[in-house]
Design a protein around this motif. Structure first.
Motif, PDB file in Angstrom:
ATOM      1  N   ARG A 166      13.765   0.468  -5.201  1.00 53.99           N
ATOM      2  CA  ARG A 166      13.955  -0.525  -4.366  1.00 53.99           C
ATOM      3  C   ARG A 166      14.785  -0.168  -3.183  1.00 53.99           C
ATOM      4  NH1 ARG A 166      15.963  -5.587  -7.730  1.00 53.99           N
ATOM      5  NH2 ARG A 166      15.406  -6.465  -5.711  1.00 53.99           N
ATOM      6  N   ASN A 167      15.994   0.384  -3.341  1.00 58.10           N
ATOM      7  CA  ASN A 167      16.909   0.997  -2.532  1.00 58.10           C
ATOM      8  C   ASN A 167      16.294   1.597  -1.245  1.00 58.10           C
ATOM      9  OD1 ASN A 167      19.061  -0.548  -3.039  1.00 58.10           O
ATOM     10  ND2 ASN A 167      20.384   1.267  -3.937  1.00 58.10           N
ATOM     11  N   HIS A 168      15.438   2.492  -1.690  1.00 55.53           N
ATOM     12  CA  HIS A 168      14.611   3.259  -0.701  1.00 55.53           C
ATOM     13  C   HIS A 168      13.858   2.616   0.111  1.00 55.53           C
ATOM     14  CE1 HIS A 168      12.050   6.912   0.064  1.00 55.53           C
ATOM     15  NE2 HIS A 168      12.826   7.006   1.002  1.00 55.53           N
ATOM     16  N   MET A 169      13.370   1.456  -0.546  1.00 58.24           N
ATOM     17  CA  MET A 169      12.213   0.749   0.239  1.00 58.24           C
ATOM     18  C   MET A 169      13.102  -0.202   1.174  1.00 58.24           C
ATOM     19  SD  MET A 169       8.907  -1.614  -1.101  1.00 58.24           S
ATOM     20  CE  MET A 169       9.867  -2.972  -1.908  1.00 58.24           C
ATOM     21  N   LYS A 170      14.169  -0.746   0.934  1.00 61.15           N
ATOM     22  CA  LYS A 170      14.991  -1.738   1.642  1.00 61.15           C
ATOM     23  C   LYS A 170      15.403  -0.515   2.987  1.00 61.15           C
ATOM     24  CE  LYS A 170      17.020  -4.333  -1.962  1.00 61.15           C
ATOM     25  NZ  LYS A 170      18.489  -4.644  -2.912  1.00 61.15           N
ATOM     26  N   LEU A 171      15.859   0.663   2.508  1.00 63.44           N
ATOM     27  CA  LEU A 171      16.466   1.532   3.781  1.00 63.44           C
ATOM     28  C   LEU A 171      15.195   1.632   4.912  1.00 63.44           C
ATOM     29  CD1 LEU A 171      18.889   3.045   4.224  1.00 63.44           C
ATOM     30  CD2 LEU A 171      17.487   5.151   3.256  1.00 63.44           C
ATOM     31  N   TYR A 172      13.853   2.010   4.266  1.00 59.03           N
ATOM     32  CA  TYR A 172      12.768   1.962   5.178  1.00 59.03           C
ATOM     33  C   TYR A 172      12.492   0.686   5.905  1.00 59.03           C
ATOM     34  CZ  TYR A 172       7.862   2.197   6.624  1.00 59.03           C
ATOM     35  OH  TYR A 172       6.996   2.360   7.388  1.00 59.03           O
ATOM     36  N   MET A 173      12.716  -0.303   5.195  1.00 62.21           N
ATOM     37  CA  MET A 173      12.401  -1.780   5.969  1.00 62.21           C
ATOM     38  C   MET A 173      13.458  -1.910   7.039  1.00 62.21           C
ATOM     39  SD  MET A 173      11.527  -3.941   2.652  1.00 62.21           S
ATOM     40  CE  MET A 173      11.374  -5.546   3.392  1.00 62.21           C
ATOM     41  N   LYS A 174      14.908  -1.398   6.710  1.00 69.88           N
ATOM     42  CA  LYS A 174      15.979  -1.703   7.681  1.00 69.88           C
ATOM     43  C   LYS A 174      15.669  -0.536   8.812  1.00 69.88           C
ATOM     44  CE  LYS A 174      20.905  -1.424   7.998  1.00 69.88           C
ATOM     45  NZ  LYS A 174      21.973  -0.778   7.400  1.00 69.88           N
ATOM     46  N   ASP A 175      15.283   0.461   8.676  1.00 70.89           N
ATOM     47  CA  ASP A 175      15.024   1.476   9.660  1.00 70.89           C
ATOM     48  C   ASP A 175      13.936   1.082  10.803  1.00 70.89           C
ATOM     49  OD1 ASP A 175      17.115   3.098   8.705  1.00 70.89           O
ATOM     50  OD2 ASP A 175      15.870   4.349   7.794  1.00 70.89           O
ATOM     51  N   HIS A 176      12.810   0.365  10.025  1.00 73.52           N
ATOM     52  CA  HIS A 176      11.638  -0.023  10.806  1.00 73.52           C
ATOM     53  C   HIS A 176      11.780  -1.539  11.166  1.00 73.52           C
ATOM     54  CE1 HIS A 176      10.481   3.748   9.112  1.00 73.52           C
ATOM     55  NE2 HIS A 176       9.432   3.926   9.910  1.00 73.52           N
ATOM     56  N   GLY A 177      12.660  -2.087  11.232  1.00 74.24           N
ATOM     57  CA  GLY A 177      12.891  -3.576  11.558  1.00 74.24           C
ATOM     58  C   GLY A 177      12.000  -4.611  10.997  1.00 74.24           C
ATOM     59  N   ILE A 178      11.774  -4.221   9.680  1.00 71.63           N
ATOM     60  CA  ILE A 178      11.299  -5.311   8.800  1.00 71.63           C
ATOM     61  C   ILE A 178      12.238  -6.136   8.422  1.00 71.63           C
ATOM     62  CG2 ILE A 178       9.537  -5.715   7.095  1.00 71.63           C
ATOM     63  CD1 ILE A 178       8.477  -2.841   7.541  1.00 71.63           C
ATOM     64  N   SER A 179      12.254  -7.316   8.479  1.00 72.44           N
ATOM     65  CA  SER A 179      13.333  -8.163   8.142  1.00 72.44           C
ATOM     66  C   SER A 179      13.351  -8.217   6.523  1.00 72.44           C
ATOM     67  CB  SER A 179      13.094  -9.571   8.698  1.00 72.44           C
ATOM     68  OG  SER A 179      11.947 -10.252   8.256  1.00 72.44           O
ATOM     69  N   SER A 180      14.536  -7.935   6.017  1.00 69.14           N
ATOM     70  CA  SER A 180      14.835  -7.945   4.356  1.00 69.14           C
ATOM     71  C   SER A 180      15.867  -9.033   3.993  1.00 69.14           C
ATOM     72  CB  SER A 180      15.206  -6.681   4.192  1.00 69.14           C
ATOM     73  OG  SER A 180      15.651  -6.663   2.877  1.00 69.14           O
ATOM     74  N   GLU A 181      16.191  -8.867   2.984  1.00 68.48           N
ATOM     75  CA  GLU A 181      17.175 -10.065   2.455  1.00 68.48           C
ATOM     76  C   GLU A 181      18.282 -10.182   2.911  1.00 68.48           C
ATOM     77  OE1 GLU A 181      17.629  -8.881  -2.029  1.00 68.48           O
ATOM     78  OE2 GLU A 181      16.057  -7.524  -1.435  1.00 68.48           O
TER      79      GLU A 181
ATOM     80  N   ARG B 213       0.825  -1.250  -0.051  1.00 61.87           N
ATOM     81  CA  ARG B 213      -0.027  -0.087  -0.086  1.00 61.87           C
ATOM     82  C   ARG B 213       0.727   1.323  -0.025  1.00 61.87           C
ATOM     83  NH1 ARG B 213      -2.879  -2.633   3.890  1.00 61.87           N
ATOM     84  NH2 ARG B 213      -2.326  -1.128   5.656  1.00 61.87           N
ATOM     85  N   MET B 214       1.938   1.350   0.814  1.00 63.30           N
ATOM     86  CA  MET B 214       2.814   2.449   0.875  1.00 63.30           C
ATOM     87  C   MET B 214       3.627   2.717  -0.646  1.00 63.30           C
ATOM     88  SD  MET B 214       4.954   1.900   4.348  1.00 63.30           S
ATOM     89  CE  MET B 214       5.799   3.441   4.343  1.00 63.30           C
ATOM     90  N   ALA B 215       3.981   1.514  -1.342  1.00 59.20           N
ATOM     91  CA  ALA B 215       4.581   1.622  -2.287  1.00 59.20           C
ATOM     92  C   ALA B 215       3.432   2.367  -3.507  1.00 59.20           C
ATOM     93  CB  ALA B 215       5.034   0.330  -3.024  1.00 59.20           C
ATOM     94  N   LYS B 216       2.250   1.757  -3.451  1.00 55.89           N
ATOM     95  CA  LYS B 216       1.127   2.137  -4.279  1.00 55.89           C
ATOM     96  C   LYS B 216       0.951   3.727  -4.156  1.00 55.89           C
ATOM     97  CE  LYS B 216      -3.484   1.215  -5.536  1.00 55.89           C
ATOM     98  NZ  LYS B 216      -4.650   0.702  -5.716  1.00 55.89           N
ATOM     99  N   GLY B 217       1.072   4.063  -2.852  1.00 55.57           N
ATOM    100  CA  GLY B 217       0.968   5.721  -2.543  1.00 55.57           C
ATOM    101  C   GLY B 217       2.080   6.319  -2.816  1.00 55.57           C
ATOM    102  N   GLY B 218       3.157   5.931  -3.486  1.00 58.00           N
ATOM    103  CA  GLY B 218       4.189   6.589  -3.745  1.00 58.00           C
ATOM    104  C   GLY B 218       5.265   6.849  -2.790  1.00 58.00           C
ATOM    105  N   ALA B 219       5.309   6.129  -1.782  1.00 58.63           N
ATOM    106  CA  ALA B 219       6.216   6.339  -0.439  1.00 58.63           C
ATOM    107  C   ALA B 219       7.640   6.192  -0.865  1.00 58.63           C
ATOM    108  CB  ALA B 219       5.694   5.529   0.863  1.00 58.63           C
ATOM    109  N   PHE B 220       7.921   5.197  -1.969  1.00 58.24           N
ATOM    110  CA  PHE B 220       9.215   4.952  -2.138  1.00 58.24           C
ATOM    111  C   PHE B 220       9.549   5.417  -3.572  1.00 58.24           C
ATOM    112  CE2 PHE B 220       7.291   1.366   0.463  1.00 58.24           C
ATOM    113  CZ  PHE B 220       7.879   1.708   1.823  1.00 58.24           C
ATOM    114  N   ARG B 221      10.878   5.650  -3.750  1.00 55.33           N
ATOM    115  CA  ARG B 221      11.526   6.222  -4.999  1.00 55.33           C
ATOM    116  C   ARG B 221      12.075   5.203  -5.675  1.00 55.33           C
ATOM    117  NH1 ARG B 221      13.613   9.929  -1.315  1.00 55.33           N
ATOM    118  NH2 ARG B 221      15.588   8.771  -1.239  1.00 55.33           N
TER     119      ARG B 221
END
Length: 149
Positions: free
Chosen positions: A134-149, A124-132
């Motif tokens: 993939r890297n921006h989304m990874k950074l967001y996930m890292k900052d908010h403790g959402i486990s990523s790759e 939903r965030m991506a759909k709303g244009g929150a991320f510029r």
């Protein structure tokens, strides 16, 4: 010696302009005596009257410029016409951003690196244009403790 009539007839036969008809200066007497189309055809066959090659415009410069443009040159501010949105439409830009994000989210969900609820939230965030990107989304996930790759 005036052979303008013969040149006109020859131009008609050779299907070209009068200026493209070349008459051999050595055989002007023979040309002067030719008064019928058949006479002119015979002279053409003998090579006394010749159709000159058409003058062309060289496309070497054009080809060189096209080659440079293929390499990405000559595309600076001064070469641009049309607004930013005309060169790459907003929709195309959006497509080029959202598709990799959705692909990445799908991979993370399938590899069970993120839960379904997290996936929905990020989608939903991506759909709303929150991320510029993939890297921006990874950074967001890292900052908010959402486990990523």
């Amino acid at each position: 010696m005036d052979v303008s009539t013969q040149r006109r007839i020859a131009a008609n036969i050779l299907d070209c302009g009068i200026d493209r008809v070349w008459v051999d200066p050595e055989n002007l007497e023979k040309v002067k005596l030719a008064i019928t189309k058949d006479d002119i055809r015979a002279l053409v066959k003998d090579g006394i009257i010749v159709k000159k090659q058409e003058k062309g415009i060289s496309s070497a410069r054009k080809k060189k410029i096209q080659e440079q443009k293929r390499k990405g040159k000559r595309k600076g501010q001064g070469s641009r016409k049309g607004a930013k949105g005309a060169r790459t439409p907003k929709k195309e830009k959006w497509i080029n951003t959202i598709r990799p994000l959705r692909r990445m989210l799908k991979e993370l969900r399938e590899d069970e690196k993120i839960e379904r609820t997290q996936y929905r939230k990020l989608y939903r965030m991506a759909k709303g244009g929150a991320f510029r990107s993939r890297n921006h989304m990874k950074l967001y996930m890292k900052d908010h403790g959402i486990s990523s790759e």
